[in-house]
Design a protein around this motif. Structure first.
Motif, PDB file in Angstrom:
ATOM      1  N   MET A 249       0.400  -0.953  -0.370  1.00 25.09           N
ATOM      2  CA  MET A 249      -0.107   0.615  -0.058  1.00 25.09           C
ATOM      3  C   MET A 249       0.986   1.189   0.203  1.00 25.09           C
ATOM      4  N   TYR A 258      -5.462   4.722  -0.619  1.00 22.17           N
ATOM      5  CA  TYR A 258      -5.366   3.149  -0.829  1.00 22.17           C
ATOM      6  C   TYR A 258      -6.069   2.226  -0.075  1.00 22.17           C
ATOM      7  N   THR A 260      -5.970  -0.852   1.401  1.00 16.36           N
ATOM      8  CA  THR A 260      -4.885  -2.167   3.049  1.00 16.36           C
ATOM      9  C   THR A 260      -5.007  -3.474   1.949  1.00 16.36           C
ATOM     10  N   ARG A 262      -6.433  -5.181  -1.972  1.00 12.26           N
ATOM     11  CA  ARG A 262      -6.571  -4.909  -3.479  1.00 12.26           C
ATOM     12  C   ARG A 262      -8.369  -5.398  -3.325  1.00 12.26           C
TER      13      ARG A 262
END
Length: 371
Positions: A249, A258, A260, A262
Motif C-alpha cells: 500500500m 489506498y 489495505t 486490493r
C-alpha cells in the motif's frame, strides 16, 4: 412522495430481485408506490405509453433494452451517453410544469459505490465521500499509476470501465478471450485508456517492475462456468497472474485512501461464491459479491426517483434514503438472493414460465431522435 407505479422492462426478468427490494423501500418510506415487472424483449408503443403516463413514477430497464430505449428518451445523462447504455428512467420536472424522460446508467454507481463501501470498511477512521470521483492521482514515477481491471466484455465492461475511471484509475486493463469484443469496447469509449491482457506474458510486460501501473481494484463480469477450452482457461490463468502481482500500500495521502487489501468485485452471484470469487479470495484480495453492486444500483435508482434528478451526486447521496432504510433493504435482499443463488433450477423454472409481451409485436419507432 405521491404514490406511483414503477416498472422494470426487459426479458427475461421473472427471477429479478428488484421488486422485493424496491417495494420494501416504498413501504419503508410510507408510500403505496409499487414496482412491477413488465416482460418485453422490444420497446413497444404500449410500453412507452405506460412510462409516459402520469401514474408512472419512473422505470428500470434491463437487457435487451439498455441501448434500444435511448432514442425514445428526451435526454440522457453523460454516463449513459459515454457507455451507450441506460438502465434507469427518471421523470424530471420541467420549468413549464411537465416532465421529461431522462436516462441514466446506475450500473456504474452500483459498481463504484460497492467498491467505495468496501474501501470504507478498510479505513474506518477516514471520511470517504460517497460522490468521490477522480480521486486517485498518479503515484510516484517509481511506483507507476493506479489502475483498474475488468474481466469480461460488452455493456457491463463499459459500465465497469467508466466506474473505475471515475475513481481516478487509469489505465483500465481488460481480460477477455475475444479480441473483437475488446476492440468493440475500446472503440465505444475512445476517451478511456484500455490495455488488453491476453496472457501472463502481457501481465509481466505491463504490470511487473518499476514504473509500472498497479491494479488497485478489479471487477469480474464473466459467468461462473467451468472453463472448457484453452481460451477459456487462459482467462483464469491471466487473471491469476494479475492477482498475484505483489502489492504494498502506497504511503502518499490522497482524497481516497489506498486499499489495505486490493478490492475485487465479482458481479455474478449465482452461485454466490463463483469460480473467480474463489480465485481472487485465494490470492488475498478483498472480494465483494455481486449482490452488493445490485443493491447499490437500486439505492441509486431510489434516490433519483425520490428527487426527480438523474445525477451521479443524487444517486450517491445516502442521506436521501437514510441508513435505516438501506440497512433494512440490504438485509432483506441479501437474505433472499443468498438463498435463490443456490437454487439455479428454481430460477430456470421461473424463466420458462415467463411471457414476453413484445414477442411478435413490431418495435416502436421514434418519430424523432431528441438527443
Amino acid at each position: 412522495m405521491a404514490s406511483k407505479e414503477f416498472y422494470l422492462f426487459g426479458y427475461p426478468i421473472a427471477h429479478s430481485a428488484s421488486p422485493a427490494l424496491h417495494n420494501h423501500c416504498f413501504e419503508f418510506l410510507g408510500t403505496k408506490s409499487t414496482y412491477n415487472l413488465w416482460s418485453t424483449s422490444k420497446v413497444t408503443e404500449q410500453m412507452l405509453a405506460v412510462i409516459r403516463d402520469n401514474g408512472c413514477g419512473g422505470a428500470a430497464v434491463t437487457m435487451p433494452l439498455k441501448t434500444a430505449i435511448i432514442p425514445f428518451l428526451d435526454d440522457i445523462s453523460p454516463e449513459s451517453r459515454v457507455t451507450n447504455a441506460c438502465n434507469t428512467i427518471v421523470k424530471v420536472p420541467t420549468a413549464n410544469g411537465g416532465v421529461k424522460l431522462v436516462g441514466q446508467n446506475t450500473d456504474i454507481l452500483g459498481i463504484r459505490n460497492a467498491l467505495l463501501s468496501a474501501l470504507k470498511t478498510q479505513h474506518p477512521p477516514r471520511t470517504i465521500l460517497s460522490d468521490a470521483s477522480a480521486a486517485y492521482p498518479p503515484q510516484s514515477a517509481l511506483a507507476g499509476s493506479s489502475a483498474g481491471l475488468v474481466i469480461g466484455g460488452g455493456a457491463t465492461t463499459r459500465s465497469t470501465a467508466h466506474a473505475l475511471t471515475s475513481l481516478g484509475l487509469s489505465p483500465i486493463f481488460v481480460i477477455n478471450r475475444d479480441v473483437d469484443k475488446v476492440r468493440t469496447v475500446m472503440d465505444a469509449m475512445p476517451h478511456t485508456k484500455f490495455i488488453h491482457l491476453r496472457d501472463p506474458t502481457d501481465v509481466e510486460n505491463y504490470l511487473v517492475g518499476k514504473h509500472k501501473p498497479c491494479v488497485l481494484m478489479a471487477v469480474g463480469c464473466i459467468p461462473s462456468f467451468a472453463p472448457q477450452t484453452l481460451a477459456e482457461r487462459m482467462v483464469y490463468t491471466t487473471a491469476s497472474a494479475v492477482l498475484t502481482v505483489p502489492y504494498a500500500m502506497p504511503e502518499s495521502p490522497t482524497l481516497l485512501p489506498y486499499p489495505t487489501k486490493r478490492l475485487f468485485l465479482e458481479m455474478p452471484y449465482k452461485p454466490l461464491e463463483t469460480i473467480m470469487y474463489k480465485v481472487a479470495a485465494a490470492h488475498g484480495w478483498q472480494v465483494i459479491d455481486g449482490i452488493e453492486a445490485m443493491i447499490e444500483q437500486a439505492f441509486a435508482q431510489q434516490r433519483m426517483w425520490l428527487r426527480g434528478v438523474a445525477s451521479v451526486a443524487i444517486g450517491s447521496d445516502s442521506s436521501i434514503t437514510g441508513a435505516a432504510l438501506e440497512e433494512s433493504a440490504r438485509k432483506l435482499t441479501r437474505d433472499r438472493l443468498s438463498t435463490v443463488s443456490s437454487s439455479s433450477a428454481l430460477v430456470l423454472a421461473i424463466e420458462m414460465m415467463e411471457v414476453d409481451r413484445g414477442e411478435g409485436k413490431a418495435s416502436a419507432i421514434p418519430l424523432q431522435v431528441k438527443l
